[in-house]
Design a protein around this motif. Structure first.
Motif, short mmCIF file in Angstrom:
data_model
loop_
_atom_site.label_atom_id
_atom_site.label_comp_id
_atom_site.label_asym_id
_atom_site.label_seq_id
_atom_site.Cartn_x
_atom_site.Cartn_y
_atom_site.Cartn_z
N VAL A 155 23.76 -9.54 9.48
CA VAL A 155 22.91 -8.80 8.49
C VAL A 155 21.69 -9.75 8.90
O VAL A 155 22.15 -10.85 9.07
CB VAL A 155 23.24 -9.05 7.20
CG1 VAL A 155 22.22 -8.47 6.31
CG2 VAL A 155 24.83 -8.18 6.46
N PHE A 156 20.63 -8.40 9.04
CA PHE A 156 19.65 -8.54 9.51
C PHE A 156 18.45 -8.69 8.84
O PHE A 156 18.68 -7.36 8.34
CB PHE A 156 19.18 -8.67 10.93
CG PHE A 156 20.10 -9.16 12.15
CD1 PHE A 156 19.76 -10.62 12.54
CD2 PHE A 156 21.32 -8.75 12.74
CE1 PHE A 156 21.24 -11.21 13.71
CE2 PHE A 156 22.20 -8.89 13.25
CZ PHE A 156 22.27 -10.84 14.14
N VAL A 157 18.14 -9.20 7.21
CA VAL A 157 17.16 -8.75 7.08
C VAL A 157 15.06 -8.79 8.06
O VAL A 157 15.19 -9.75 8.18
CB VAL A 157 16.76 -9.21 5.64
CG1 VAL A 157 15.05 -8.86 3.98
CG2 VAL A 157 18.14 -9.48 5.63
N VAL A 158 14.52 -7.53 8.43
CA VAL A 158 13.44 -7.74 9.13
C VAL A 158 12.57 -6.58 7.58
O VAL A 158 12.94 -5.87 7.18
CB VAL A 158 13.67 -6.68 9.58
CG1 VAL A 158 12.55 -6.45 10.43
CG2 VAL A 158 14.79 -7.30 10.92
N GLY A 159 11.26 -7.36 7.77
CA GLY A 159 10.14 -6.69 7.53
C GLY A 159 9.14 -6.50 8.12
O GLY A 159 8.16 -6.63 9.16
N ILE A 160 8.27 -5.45 7.96
CA ILE A 160 7.43 -5.08 8.67
C ILE A 160 5.67 -5.36 8.04
O ILE A 160 5.44 -4.67 7.12
CB ILE A 160 7.01 -3.58 8.77
CG1 ILE A 160 8.40 -2.63 9.37
CG2 ILE A 160 6.27 -2.15 9.44
CD1 ILE A 160 8.58 -3.33 10.64
N PHE A 161 5.28 -6.12 8.26
CA PHE A 161 3.56 -6.24 8.04
C PHE A 161 2.46 -6.22 8.87
O PHE A 161 2.41 -5.90 9.47
CB PHE A 161 3.62 -7.83 8.37
CG PHE A 161 4.42 -8.88 7.35
CD1 PHE A 161 4.45 -9.32 6.40
CD2 PHE A 161 6.62 -8.92 7.78
CE1 PHE A 161 5.17 -9.93 5.14
CE2 PHE A 161 6.96 -9.47 7.01
CZ PHE A 161 6.60 -9.98 6.12
N SER A 162 1.73 -5.52 7.85
CA SER A 162 0.39 -5.03 8.75
C SER A 162 -0.73 -6.49 8.63
O SER A 162 -1.46 -6.44 7.28
CB SER A 162 -0.34 -4.06 8.18
OG SER A 162 -1.49 -3.41 8.26
N GLY A 163 -0.37 -7.22 8.79
CA GLY A 163 -2.28 -8.40 8.34
C GLY A 163 -1.43 -9.26 7.58
O GLY A 163 0.32 -9.88 8.36
N ARG A 164 -1.33 -9.97 6.85
CA ARG A 164 -0.70 -10.53 5.14
C ARG A 164 -0.12 -9.08 4.12
O ARG A 164 0.68 -9.97 3.39
CB ARG A 164 -1.44 -10.92 4.85
CG ARG A 164 -2.75 -12.58 5.49
CD ARG A 164 -3.28 -13.02 4.61
NE ARG A 164 -3.80 -14.86 5.24
CZ ARG A 164 -4.82 -15.32 5.13
NH1 ARG A 164 -4.56 -15.12 4.02
NH2 ARG A 164 -4.46 -16.40 5.69
N ASP A 165 -0.36 -8.12 4.70
CA ASP A 165 0.80 -7.41 3.87
C ASP A 165 2.07 -6.54 4.20
O ASP A 165 1.58 -6.50 5.20
CB ASP A 165 0.02 -5.39 3.27
CG ASP A 165 -2.34 -6.57 2.93
OD1 ASP A 165 -1.76 -6.95 1.93
OD2 ASP A 165 -2.73 -5.72 3.21
N LYS A 166 3.08 -6.48 3.72
CA LYS A 166 4.40 -6.30 3.80
C LYS A 166 3.95 -4.61 3.32
O LYS A 166 4.37 -4.08 2.42
CB LYS A 166 5.14 -7.19 3.00
CG LYS A 166 6.40 -6.42 3.84
CD LYS A 166 7.33 -7.68 3.40
CE LYS A 166 7.68 -7.00 1.87
NZ LYS A 166 9.32 -8.56 1.32
N LEU A 167 5.18 -4.12 4.39
CA LEU A 167 4.90 -2.72 4.26
C LEU A 167 6.38 -2.39 3.72
O LEU A 167 6.18 -1.43 2.92
CB LEU A 167 4.22 -1.86 6.06
CG LEU A 167 2.67 -2.18 5.60
CD1 LEU A 167 2.83 -1.19 7.40
CD2 LEU A 167 1.91 -2.17 4.70
#
Length: 423
Positions: free
Chosen positions: A352-364
Motif C-alpha cells: 500500500v502506497f500513499v501518494v500526495g500531489i503538491f503544488s508548492g506547499r499546497d497539497k491538491l
C-alpha cells in the motif's frame, strides 16, 4: 323456523343453466331486455354530471335486477366505451384522494386535473383528456430548475458531467423512480371503467411524445453505422436537454414490432418508464397551472432536487496527470509534484502506497494504491474532482429567486472559465 328461499340467492345464475324451469326462475330475470339506442359517447371536461339520454341502458345491465343485485361501482352511461375515465368519476376515487393528500398538493389543484395527469397519451389520444400538455409544462419547469441549480451550485462542472447530472435528477429513469415512490400503481389495461387513481398507459403503442427541444441530425445514419463521433458543441446545439441524440422513428418501429411477440422486453419496459416519468412531469405542470410558480418550484425542490446524487462517480478521466498539469498552468499555480507520503509492505503481496500531489506547499490531492503509479493517478483524480466539484455553499441563490416579490438585490453568481481539455 323461518323458511329460506334459496331461489333468491341463485336466481342470477339460472340463466346459464340449460333447461331451467320457468317456475324456478325469478321474475326479474325473465324480463325482456330493452334494446339500447345507438348513440355516440360524449365526454365533457366539466365536473358536472352528463344527463342521461332517455331510453339509454347503462353498461352494467346484464339482465339482472339492479336493485336486488347492485354493481360494485355506479358507472356513468357508456363508460366502458371510453378510452379513459370521465372527469366526474375523479371525485369518487379513494386512490386519487389518497394520492392528493399523500403528496400534500395544494387545495386549488382539483382531483379532475390530477386524474388527467394519470392518463398517458398511449391510453387516450385526445389531448384534451391525456397528460401531454401538462407534461410539457412540467418537463420545461423541472429541467429549468435543475439546470439553474446545478450551474449555481457547481459552477465548475464540465459540460458532459452537467448533462449526466441533469439526467440523474430529471431524466426518465429518475422521474420513474420518483413516481413509483409516490405509491402510484398502474392499471393492467386502459379503459373508461378503470379507477381514475391508477396510471393508465398502453403496452402496444407509444402514443404521442412530449414536444421537446432538439433537432434530428442529418448524419444520424452514419453515426449509427460507422460510430461517428459527435463533439460537445454539436451536442449543445442539436441534441436534447440531456445531450442525447433525438430518437428516430425507425428505432421506435423496430421496438414496436417486438411488443406483441415478447413479454417484458426492452420496448415494454421503456413504455412503462416513459409513462411514469410523464406522469411525474404532468403533476408538476398541473401544480404550476393551478397553484402558481412558487408552489411548482417548492414541489420540484422537495421531490426532485432533494434526491441524493454522488457527482464524483460521474467522472471518468483518461489522462488525469496531464489534465492536472494543464490546470495548474492555466491558473498560474506551481507545477504539480507527486510525493510519497507513506508506504507499507513494499515486498509483500499486498503493498500500500500513499501518494500526495503538491503544488508548492499546497497539497491538491491524496490517494492510496497498490502501486506507485496507481496511487499517483488516483491522487491526480482526487485533485481534479476537488476542483470541479467546488461549491459556494448549499444555500446558493438561483436566478428564479428574483421572481419573488420580496427578493433581495441580485448578486452575480460565480462563473468558471470552463473545463480544462475536451473529453
Amino acid at each position: 323456523m323461518k323458511r329460506l328461499r334459496l331461489d333468491r340467492w341463485t336466481g342470477q345464475l339460472l340463466l346459464a343453466r340449460p333447461g331451467a324451469s320457468p317456475a324456478s326462475t325469478p321474475r326479474a330475470v325473465l324480463r325482456p331486455a330493452v334494446a339500447a339506442p345507438r348513440c355516440t359517447a360524449v365526454r365533457c371536461q366539466s365536473t358536472g354530471a352528463v344527463s342521461q339520454i332517455p331510453g339509454e341502458v347503462e353498461d352494467y345491465h346484464d339482465g339482472t335486477d339492479p336493485i336486488r343485485f347492485p354493481p360494485l361501482e355506479q358507472l356513468p352511461p357508456r363508460a366502458t366505451s371510453l378510452p379513459s375515465p370521465t372527469p366526474v368519476r375523479a371525485l369518487q376515487s379513494a386512490k386519487l384522494a389518497a394520492l392528493h393528500a399523500r403528496l400534500s398538493l395544494p387545495e386549488r389543484l382539483p382531483l379532475q386535473t390530477l386524474a388527467r395527469a394519470l392518463v398517458d397519451a398511449s391510453a387516450d389520444e385526445n389531448p384534451q383528456f391525456n397528460n401531454t400538455n401538462l407534461a410539457f409544462v412540467g418537463q420545461t419547469l423541472i429541467n429549468y430548475h435543475v439546470a439553474e441549480w446545478l450551474m449555481c451550485r457547481y459552477p465548475r462542472l464540465p459540460m458532459d458531467i452537467l448533462y449526466a447530472a441533469m439526467k440523474g435528477y430529471a431524466g426518465p429513469t429518475a422521474l420513474h423512480h420518483v413516481a413509483r415512490s409516490w405509491g402510484i400503481e398502474h392499471a393492467a389495461a386502459p379503459g373508461g371503467e378503470v379507477d381514475p387513481g391508477l396510471l393508465q398507459f398502453s403496452m402496444h403503442k407509444p402514443g404521442d411524445a412530449i414536444t421537446g427541444f432538439g433537432y434530428r441530425r442529418a448524419e444520424i445514419e452514419g453515426m449509427k453505422k460507422y460510430k461517428w463521433r459527435h463533439g460537445m458543441s454539436s451536442r449543445v446545439v442539436f441534441d436534447d436537454d440531456f445531450g442525447e441524440v433525438v430518437d428516430t422513428e425507425q428505432s421506435k418501429e423496430e421496438l414496436r414490432a417486438r411488443a406483441d411477440t415478447e413479454y417484458g422486453n426492452e420496448y415494454t419496459r421503456s413504455l412503462a418508464e416513459k409513462a411514469y416519468a410523464t406522469c411525474a412531469r404532468a403533476v408538476a405542470g398541473a401544480i404550476y397551472a393551478h397553484a402558481g410558480r412558487d408552489a411548482a418550484k417548492a414541489f420540484i425542490r422537495a421531490h426532485v432536487l432533494s434526491r441524493t446524487l454522488d457527482l464524483s462517480r460521474l467522472f471518468a478521466f483518461k489522462k488525469p496527470t496531464r489534465e492536472l498539469s494543464l490546470l495548474c498552468a492555466r491558473e498560474d499555480f506551481e507545477p504539480p509534484v507527486a510525493r510519497l507520503l507513506s508506504e507499507t509492505g513494499r515486498l509483500s503481496r499486498t503493498p500500500v502506497f500513499v501518494v500526495g500531489i503538491f503544488s508548492g506547499r499546497d497539497k491538491l490531492g491524496e490517494a492510496a494504491g497498490p502501486s506507485l503509479e496507481h496511487a499517483r493517478n488516483k491522487a491526480a483524480m482526487n485533485a481534479l474532482k476537488s476542483w470541479y466539484l467546488y461549491s459556494p455553499g448549499e444555500a446558493v441563490r438561483v436566478p428564479s429567486d428574483m421572481l419573488a416579490d420580496d427578493a433581495k438585490p441580485w448578486e452575480p453568481a460565480y462563473i468558471d472559465m470552463g473545463e480544462i481539455i475536451g473529453r
